[in-house]
Write a protein that holds these residues in place. Structure first.
Motif, PDB file in Angstrom:
ATOM      1  N   ALA A   2       0.821  -1.213   0.000  1.00 30.20           N
ATOM      2  CA  ALA A   2       0.000   0.000   0.000  1.00 30.20           C
ATOM      3  C   ALA A   2       0.854   1.262   0.000  1.00 30.20           C
ATOM      4  N   ASP A   3       2.101   1.169   0.516  1.00 36.00           N
ATOM      5  CA  ASP A   3       2.899   2.393   0.608  1.00 36.00           C
ATOM      6  C   ASP A   3       3.673   2.695  -0.669  1.00 36.00           C
ATOM      7  N   GLU A   4       3.462   1.894  -1.715  1.00 42.09           N
ATOM      8  CA  GLU A   4       4.135   2.206  -2.971  1.00 42.09           C
ATOM      9  C   GLU A   4       3.421   3.378  -3.638  1.00 42.09           C
ATOM     10  N   PRO A   5       4.199   4.364  -4.130  1.00 42.11           N
ATOM     11  CA  PRO A   5       3.566   5.569  -4.681  1.00 42.11           C
ATOM     12  C   PRO A   5       2.705   5.291  -5.915  1.00 42.11           C
ATOM     13  N   LEU A   6       1.539   5.925  -5.945  1.00 41.63           N
ATOM     14  CA  LEU A   6       0.622   5.825  -7.083  1.00 41.63           C
ATOM     15  C   LEU A   6       0.758   7.123  -7.885  1.00 41.63           C
ATOM     16  N   VAL A   7       1.283   7.010  -9.099  1.00 41.04           N
ATOM     17  CA  VAL A   7       1.589   8.210  -9.888  1.00 41.04           C
ATOM     18  C   VAL A   7       0.998   8.117 -11.287  1.00 41.04           C
ATOM     19  N   LEU A   8       0.470   9.254 -11.757  1.00 44.62           N
ATOM     20  CA  LEU A   8      -0.027   9.353 -13.125  1.00 44.62           C
ATOM     21  C   LEU A   8       1.013  10.119 -13.941  1.00 44.62           C
ATOM     22  N   GLY A   9       1.370   9.586 -15.111  1.00 47.59           N
ATOM     23  CA  GLY A   9       2.381  10.222 -15.956  1.00 47.59           C
ATOM     24  C   GLY A   9       1.803  10.657 -17.284  1.00 47.59           C
ATOM     25  N   ILE A  10       2.229  11.825 -17.761  1.00 48.47           N
ATOM     26  CA  ILE A  10       1.739  12.381 -19.033  1.00 48.47           C
ATOM     27  C   ILE A  10       2.912  12.574 -19.978  1.00 48.47           C
ATOM     28  N   SER A  51       0.517  19.246 -31.659  1.00 51.41           N
ATOM     29  CA  SER A  51       0.057  20.017 -30.499  1.00 51.41           C
ATOM     30  C   SER A  51      -1.467  20.037 -30.420  1.00 51.41           C
ATOM     31  N   ARG A  52      -2.111  20.248 -31.569  1.00 48.66           N
ATOM     32  CA  ARG A  52      -3.574  20.309 -31.570  1.00 48.66           C
ATOM     33  C   ARG A  52      -4.167  18.952 -31.194  1.00 48.66           C
ATOM     34  N   ALA A  53      -3.549  17.880 -31.717  1.00 47.94           N
ATOM     35  CA  ALA A  53      -4.045  16.533 -31.406  1.00 47.94           C
ATOM     36  C   ALA A  53      -3.905  16.248 -29.905  1.00 47.94           C
ATOM     37  N   HIS A  54      -2.778  16.687 -29.295  1.00 43.89           N
ATOM     38  CA  HIS A  54      -2.592  16.491 -27.853  1.00 43.89           C
ATOM     39  C   HIS A  54      -3.706  17.192 -27.065  1.00 43.89           C
ATOM     40  N   LEU A  55      -3.998  18.418 -27.489  1.00 44.04           N
ATOM     41  CA  LEU A  55      -5.036  19.200 -26.796  1.00 44.04           C
ATOM     42  C   LEU A  55      -6.365  18.456 -26.794  1.00 44.04           C
ATOM     43  N   GLU A  56      -6.722  17.926 -27.961  1.00 38.89           N
ATOM     44  CA  GLU A  56      -8.012  17.247 -28.092  1.00 38.89           C
ATOM     45  C   GLU A  56      -8.031  15.920 -27.333  1.00 38.89           C
ATOM     46  N   ALA A  57      -6.872  15.250 -27.292  1.00 39.56           N
ATOM     47  CA  ALA A  57      -6.843  13.897 -26.715  1.00 39.56           C
ATOM     48  C   ALA A  57      -6.635  13.883 -25.206  1.00 39.56           C
ATOM     49  N   MET A  58      -6.095  14.977 -24.664  1.00 36.29           N
ATOM     50  CA  MET A  58      -5.600  14.949 -23.280  1.00 36.29           C
ATOM     51  C   MET A  58      -6.619  14.483 -22.235  1.00 36.29           C
ATOM     52  N   VAL A  59      -7.750  15.191 -22.113  1.00 38.30           N
ATOM     53  CA  VAL A  59      -8.697  14.866 -21.038  1.00 38.30           C
ATOM     54  C   VAL A  59      -9.289  13.462 -21.214  1.00 38.30           C
ATOM     55  N   PRO A  60      -9.768  13.106 -22.431  1.00 39.54           N
ATOM     56  CA  PRO A  60     -10.295  11.750 -22.598  1.00 39.54           C
ATOM     57  C   PRO A  60      -9.257  10.662 -22.273  1.00 39.54           C
ATOM     58  N   LEU A  87       9.300  18.261 -28.905  1.00 39.03           N
ATOM     59  CA  LEU A  87       8.794  19.402 -29.666  1.00 39.03           C
ATOM     60  C   LEU A  87       8.197  20.403 -28.675  1.00 39.03           C
ATOM     61  N   ALA A  88       8.658  21.651 -28.725  1.00 38.71           N
ATOM     62  CA  ALA A  88       8.272  22.647 -27.720  1.00 38.71           C
ATOM     63  C   ALA A  88       6.758  22.769 -27.551  1.00 38.71           C
ATOM     64  N   GLY A  89       6.045  22.926 -28.660  1.00 35.17           N
ATOM     65  CA  GLY A  89       4.596  23.116 -28.582  1.00 35.17           C
ATOM     66  C   GLY A  89       3.875  21.905 -28.019  1.00 35.17           C
ATOM     67  N   ALA A  90       4.344  20.724 -28.405  1.00 33.23           N
ATOM     68  CA  ALA A  90       3.733  19.484 -27.921  1.00 33.23           C
ATOM     69  C   ALA A  90       3.976  19.314 -26.414  1.00 33.23           C
ATOM     70  N   LEU A  91       5.220  19.563 -25.993  1.00 33.52           N
ATOM     71  CA  LEU A  91       5.560  19.451 -24.563  1.00 33.52           C
ATOM     72  C   LEU A  91       4.696  20.380 -23.716  1.00 33.52           C
ATOM     73  N   LEU A  92       4.475  21.580 -24.226  1.00 29.67           N
ATOM     74  CA  LEU A  92       3.695  22.582 -23.479  1.00 29.67           C
ATOM     75  C   LEU A  92       2.291  22.094 -23.141  1.00 29.67           C
ATOM     76  N   VAL A  93       1.678  21.367 -24.065  1.00 28.74           N
ATOM     77  CA  VAL A  93       0.324  20.867 -23.812  1.00 28.74           C
ATOM     78  C   VAL A  93       0.339  19.924 -22.606  1.00 28.74           C
ATOM     79  N   GLY A  94       1.318  19.019 -22.580  1.00 27.03           N
ATOM     80  CA  GLY A  94       1.422  18.073 -21.477  1.00 27.03           C
ATOM     81  C   GLY A  94       1.731  18.754 -20.154  1.00 27.03           C
ATOM     82  N   VAL A  95       2.697  19.670 -20.186  1.00 31.27           N
ATOM     83  CA  VAL A  95       3.096  20.374 -18.958  1.00 31.27           C
ATOM     84  C   VAL A  95       1.920  21.183 -18.405  1.00 31.27           C
TER      85      VAL A  95
END
Length: 364
Positions: A2-10, A51-60, A87-95
């Motif tokens: 149970a004490d192992e960290p639970l992390v979400l990665g993007i 970048s645009r594809a990342h934006l659309e896909a991120m939340v789903p 790619l700068a623009g792509a990274l920005l969406v994730g960050v």
């Protein structure tokens, strides 16, 4: 445990929107939305399209990962995200997405290095990484030899590509052969039916005076393209299978030779191979053969974990939490040329310096 960290990665460094969820070294979810089909008609990745594809896909994609893992966002111990290189623009969406989720959930944020993540992902397949580990990372954008004594804080570059990365060479030769994009998987397929010794293509940077661990594939690429053009000019059929096999052999011969040499020189008995080209069947087979001969243990994650994905970012994030590394500050910025020695981007004072560096890179 149970004490192992639970992390979400993007992960959004290129054309895959990857979201992974990891508990310790156990993979719970690995959701990917790829925009590769949207780039295929251009024969390469178009940053704005990505970048645009990342934006659309991120939340789903995040919602799908949480559902697959059967966890709720409030159970997370942290959010990790690729801060660079990429790619700068792509990274920005994730960050931006990672910041928004971390801030809203009141969780720590970890901006991590894309290359260190490619090494760390192997923990999800083969358990804890031995220290030190030699890593050969081969993908569309880079080929590097890295020595890691601590994946969260100490990754040392021994060698890298000085021109075209291996993945780029595969894409370009596939294009000359009219096999489509991306080139890696399709050349791998044709090469299986060809003769790797049919044509003798050059092995870059393997002379006695050449840098021992650096890679160069532009000469090989030119040589193969010229060979194909000469055949066509003479009105002869191009033996696609033999060309694919001989070209692929030239690439993997150099990659595996240099990786094994680095292990011997540094006295390291573990080699990990990662990155998209690590999915190549001939690279795996030849590495296996040469490592066995040299008494080196080879670790290669399954192909799906080799290509860009969120699981690898979550794996490194979980390791950051487990080793109590400093979280990133809220002014975390994407750095398209983040050096591999910066395995992650921690809080403020250090961060202003990183910010200056990334600005200079933007304008140089």
């Amino acid at each position: 445990m149970a004490d192992e960290p639970l992390v979400l990665g993007i992960e959004t460094s290129c054309d895959e929107t990857g979201v992974g969820i990891v508990r310790g070294t156990t993979l719970l979810a690995d959701a990917v939305a790829s925009s590769v089909d949207e780039h295929a008609r251009f024969g390469g990745v178009v940053p704005e399209v990505a970048s645009r594809a990342h934006l659309e896909a991120m939340v789903p994609t995040i919602q799908r990962a949480l559902k697959d893992a059967g966890v709720s966002a409030k159970d997370l111990d942290g959010i990790s995200v690729t801060a660079g290189p990429g790619l700068a623009g792509a990274l920005l969406v994730g960050v931006s997405a990672a910041k928004a989720y971390a801030y809203a959930l009141g969780k720590p944020l970890y901006g991590v290095n894309h290359l260190a993540s490619h090494i760390c992902v192997d923990q999800l397949e083969h358990g804890k990484l031995p220290e030190p580990t030699m890593a050969l990372l081969v993908s569309g954008g880079h080929s590097s030899l890295l020595l890691s004594t601590d994946i969260t804080s100490d990754v040392r570059p021994l060698g890298a590509t000085i021109d075209d990365a291996a993945g780029e060479a595969f894409d370009k030769i596939a294009r000359v052969l009219n096999l489509g994009f991306p080139g890696g998987p399709v050349i791998d397929r044709y090469a299986k039916e060809g003769d790797p010794n049919a044509i003798s293509f050059p092995r870059g940077l393997t002379g006695p005076r050449d840098p021992a661990y650096d890679f160069s594939f532009s000469g090989l690429k030119t040589s193969v393209a010229r060979w194909i053009e000469a055949k066509r000019a003479a009105g002869e059929d191009v033996p696609v299978r033999d060309v694919s096999a001989s070209f692929q052999e030239a690439v993997v011969d150099v990659l595996t030779r240099k990786a094994v040499r680095a292990c011997k020189d540094e006295g390291v008995d573990h080699l990990m191979i990662g990155g998209g080209v690590a999915a190549n069947s001939r690279l795996r087979a030849l590495a296996e053969e040469r490592c066995e001969r040299a008494g080196i243990r080879l670790r290669v994650p399954r192909p799906k974990l080799c290509t860009d994905n969120g699981a690898m970012v979550a794996a490194l994030g979980a390791e950051m939490v487990a080793r109590n590394r400093a979280a990133s500050s809220w002014d975390l910025s994407a750095d398209s040329s983040l050096p591999v020695t910066e395995t992650h981007v921690p809080g403020h004072h250090h961060h202003d310096h990183v910010h200056e560096v990334s600005k200079e890179n933007l304008y140089s």
